[in-house]
Scaffold this active site. Structure first.
Site, PDB file in Angstrom:
ATOM      1  N   LYS A 113       4.747   6.778   0.207  1.00 50.55           N
ATOM      2  CA  LYS A 113       3.853   6.871  -0.949  1.00 50.55           C
ATOM      3  C   LYS A 113       4.348   8.149  -1.642  1.00 50.55           C
ATOM      4  O   LYS A 113       4.064   8.150  -3.089  1.00 50.55           O
ATOM      5  CB  LYS A 113       2.433   6.832  -0.577  1.00 50.55           C
ATOM      6  CG  LYS A 113       2.084   5.699   0.054  1.00 50.55           C
ATOM      7  CD  LYS A 113       2.165   4.330  -0.487  1.00 50.55           C
ATOM      8  CE  LYS A 113       1.091   3.228   0.027  1.00 50.55           C
ATOM      9  NZ  LYS A 113       1.691   2.812   1.133  1.00 50.55           N
TER      10      LYS A 113
HETATM   11  C1  LIG Z   1       1.697   1.450   2.018  1.00 45.32           C
HETATM   12  C2  LIG Z   1       2.714   1.351   3.062  1.00 45.32           C
HETATM   13  C3  LIG Z   1       3.451   0.148   3.153  1.00 45.32           C
HETATM   14  C4  LIG Z   1       3.188  -1.074   2.448  1.00 45.32           C
HETATM   15  O1  LIG Z   1       3.685  -1.153   1.112  1.00 45.32           O
HETATM   16  P1  LIG Z   1       3.207  -2.023  -0.140  1.00 45.32           P
HETATM   17  O2  LIG Z   1       3.765  -1.248  -1.438  1.00 45.32           O
HETATM   18  O3  LIG Z   1       1.440  -1.621  -0.041  1.00 45.32           O
HETATM   19  O4  LIG Z   1       3.657  -3.344   0.270  1.00 45.32           O
HETATM   20  C5  LIG Z   1       4.182   0.032   4.292  1.00 45.32           C
HETATM   21  N1  LIG Z   1       4.242   0.985   5.308  1.00 45.32           N
HETATM   22  C6  LIG Z   1       3.803   2.255   5.061  1.00 45.32           C
HETATM   23  C7  LIG Z   1       4.032   3.215   6.147  1.00 45.32           C
HETATM   24  C8  LIG Z   1       3.085   2.383   4.116  1.00 45.32           C
HETATM   25  O5  LIG Z   1       2.347   3.681   3.839  1.00 45.32           O
END
Ligand SMILES: *Cc1c(COP(=O)(O)O)cnc(C)c1O
Length: 490
Positions: A113
Site C-alpha cells: 500500500k
Molecule cells: C491490500 C493487500 C492485498 C490485496 O490487494 P488489493 O489491491 O486489495 O487486491 C494483498 N496483500 C496485502 C499484504 C495487502 O495489504
C-alpha cells in the site's frame, strides 16, 4: 498528449478531470471513476527499460494525470519515492526458483500500500490547490489491515487534511493493529469496529453517497475523500511497478524485451491486479494474470464461472488483507469490458441479491485460490527450496501460480507480486515453517524470524510493542456515521 478525463462506471455522463477525481474519490452515484480511455505508452519498452523508478513513474503518471503540470508531477514523485524506502530500487525483483518476486514492501509500513499511499497525499494537496479547495479534506478509509497504516502514515500532519481509519477490531494481525493504534499525528484517527472489512467498506461507501450527511458537513467546512483503492490516485501509481517488474526481469536475463510474462497477484479488493491490467492495456506484454485468492475465494469462482456471489461464509484467514467478499475494483474491470449500463445493472444485482452474472471467463485473468493449508505449505516450500521467507499473502499468490502451472503446463516466466514483508505476519509465517510460537511475544517472534530469514527486522516495526498506544476507540459497525459526525463537529 491526449487529455484524459475520468468518467463514472455507472454513468458515462459523469466526467471530471484527474485532480477532481482524486479529490472526490468516488462518484456521487456510488460508481467509481475510470479514465475515458487507456493511454498507450508513448515511448518504446526499450526506452522505458533504462529509466530509474522515479523517471518511469513520471512517464506513466503523466499519461493519466493530464491536468497536472510536469513540475507538479515531478515534485509529487520526488517527495514520495525518497529515503522513506529502504532501497533506492524502490521495488526490487529477485529470482527465487521458478518465479521472479516483485518486492513491494520496502516502504514505511512494509506493505505494498505504500507504493501508492506515499504519493497520494501529494496528489491530494496539489489537486486541492489546483481546484481552489477552501474546505478541510476528511479522508475516510476502511482497511483490512495494511491500507489503514499506510494511509495514516502518508497523511499524518499533512496540512488541510484529516484522516479517519476504520479497521476490523479482531480481523487484523497483531503487528498490523499495533502499527495503526500507535500512529502519531494530530490529524490522525484509527478506530476498531466490531465487524469485518466488508462492513467497514460498505459503511464508508454509503457515507460517500449520503447527500444529507455530506451537505451537513460541507456547511461546517468539510469534504470527504478516500484513500482506498476506489480512489484513482491509488490505482495509477500502482501501474508503474508492473512496468518496473518487467524491466528488472529483463535486466536479470529472465526475459527478452518484447516477450510475454505471467503475473500472479494476491488479491482482495482487486486494486493491485487491476493496475497490472491497466499496464497490459497500455502495452506491457502479459500473457496471463493469475488472480490469487485465499479461502474467501469469491473471485476464483467469478473468473471460472461468470457468477459473482457474495452470499457465503466469511473466513478470517492468515492472509487478512485479502479477507474480502465484495471486491470494489472489479466494477472498473466490468465497465472496461462491457458498458456503464451493464455495470449499473450488475451492481444493482449485487446490492439487491448479493449476486450477479457477467461472463469474463474469456479474458486473460484466471482465478485460482489457496486454502489455509496450501498457504502454509507454500511458505515452507519456498523456504526449503530457496531459503527465502515470503509472507502469507505472497504465499497465496505463489501457491495459486503453482496450481495454474500444473493445470496448464504454461511455463511463461512468471512474476509473483509480493505485497508484504513476512515481519508483518511473523507468527503465521513461523508456524508455517514448523516453529512453535505458543505464548511468544511479538519481539521474540521477530528475533526468531530474523534468524530464520537472514533479513534484519525492518525499522518500521522494530520495537513496535513498546510504543505508546494512542488510538483506543472501538465502535459498533452501525455507529460509523455517528462517530464521524461527533468527531468532526464536536
Ligand atoms: C491490500 C493487500 C492485498 C490485496 O490487494 P488489493 O489491491 O486489495 O487486491 C494483498 N496483500 C496485502 C499484504 C495487502 O495489504
Amino acid at each position: 498528449m491526449t487529455n484524459i478525463n475520468y468518467i463514472g462506471t455507472r454513468d458515462k455522463n459523469i466526467s471530471v478531470t484527474a485532480s477532481q477525481a482524486i479529490l472526490k474519490g468516488i462518484c456521487d452515484d456510488g460508481g467509481l471513476f475510470i479514465p475515458n480511455e487507456i493511454p498507450l505508452i508513448d515511448k518504446t519498452l526499450e526506452e522505458l527499460s533504462k529509466l530509474s523508478y522515479k523517471d518511469l513513474a513520471y512517464e506513466i503518471l503523466k499519461l493519466y494525470l493530464t491536468d497536472f503540470t510536469e513540475e507538479e508531477l515531478k515534485n509529487c514523485i520526488n517527495k514520495a519515492y525518497d529515503q522513506k524506502f529502504d532501497t533506492p530500487d524502490i521495488a526490487p525483483v529477485v529470482k527465487k526458483g521458478d518465479v521472479s518476486i516483485l518486492e513491494l514492501f520496502h516502504g514505511k509500513t512494509i506493505a505494498f500500500k505504500d507504493m501508492a499511499l506515499s504519493i497520494l497525499p501529494y496528489f491530494m494537496t496539489t489537486a486541492a490547490n489546483k481546484n481552489g479547495m477552501d474546505k478541510k479534506i476528511v479522508i475516510l478509509t476502511a482497511t483490512s489491515g495494511d491500507t489503514g497504516k499506510a494511509a495514516l502514515e502518508g497523511f499524518a500532519n499533512v496540512e488541510g487534511i484529516n484522516i479517519i481509519v476504520f479497521f476490523p477490531e479482531t480481523g487484523v494481525s497483531p503487528v498490523q493493529k499495533l502499527q495503526m493504534v500507535t500512529q502519531k499525528g494530530d490529524n490522525t484517527c484509527a478506530v476498531g469496529i466490531n465487524g469485518n472489512f466488508d462492513d467497514a467498506q460498505t459503511a464508508v461507501k454509503t457515507i460517500f453517497t449520503d447527500e444529507s450527511m455530506k451537505k451537513e458537513l460541507n456547511e461546517k467546512g468539510f469534504v470527504f475523500s478516500s484513500a482506498n483503492s476506489i480512489n484513482i490516485g491509488r490505482l495509477v501509481p500502482q501501474i508503474v511497478y508492473y512496468f518496473n517488474a518487467y524491466f528488472r526481469m529483463a535486466e536479470n536475463g529472465d526475459i527478452k524485451i518484447g516477450e510475454k510474462i505471467n503475473v500472479s497477484v494476491p488479491t482482495g479488493n482487486f486494486g493491485n491486479i487491476l493496475a497490472g491490467y491497466f499496464a497490459y492495456k497500455m502495452g506491457l506484454p502479459v500473457k496471463t494474470f493469475i488472480c490469487a485468492s485465499n479461502k474467501n475465494n469469491v473471485l476464483t469462482d467469478f473468473f471460472n464461472t461468470g457468477v459473482y456471489n457474495k452470499n457465503r461464509e466469511f473466513y478470517v484467514t492468515k492472509s487478512p488483507s485479502m479477507d474480502i467478499l465484495v471486491s470494489s475494483n472489479i466494477e472498473r474491470l466490468i465497465c472496461m469490458l462491457s458498458s456503464q449500463e451493464k455495470t449499473k445493472e450488475v451492481m444493482d444485482d449485487l446490492k439487491n441479491k448479493g449476486e450477479y452474472n457477467i461472463d469474463l471467463t474469456k479474458d486473460i485473468i484466471k482465478g485460482y485460490f489457496a486454502s489455509e493449508e496450501e498457504t502454509s505449505a507454500a511458505i515452507s516450500d519456498m523456504y526449503n527450496k530457496n531459503k527465502y521467507v515470503i509472507d502469507t499473502h505472497t504465499a497465496v499468490a505463489y501457491a495459486a501460480y503453482q496450481k495454474y502451472k500444473k493445470d496448464t503446463s504454461d511455463n511463461t516466466p512468471c512474476v509473483v507480486v509480493s505485497t508484504a514483508s513476512p515481519y508483518k505476519f511473523a507468527k503465521d509465517v513461523l508456524i508455517s515453517l514448523g516453529k512453535n510460537c505458543d505464548n511468544i511475544e511479538i519481539s521474540e517472534l521477530m528475533k526468531e524470524l530474523e534468524k530464520v530469514s537472514n533479513v534484519a527486522i525492518p525499522a518500521p516495526v522494530d520495537g513496535i510493542e513498546k510504543r505508546e498506544i494512542i488510538h483506543k476507540t472501538v465502535i459498533n459497525k452501525y455507529d460509523i456515521k455517528d462517530f464521524i459526525k461527533e468527531k468532526l463537529l464536536k
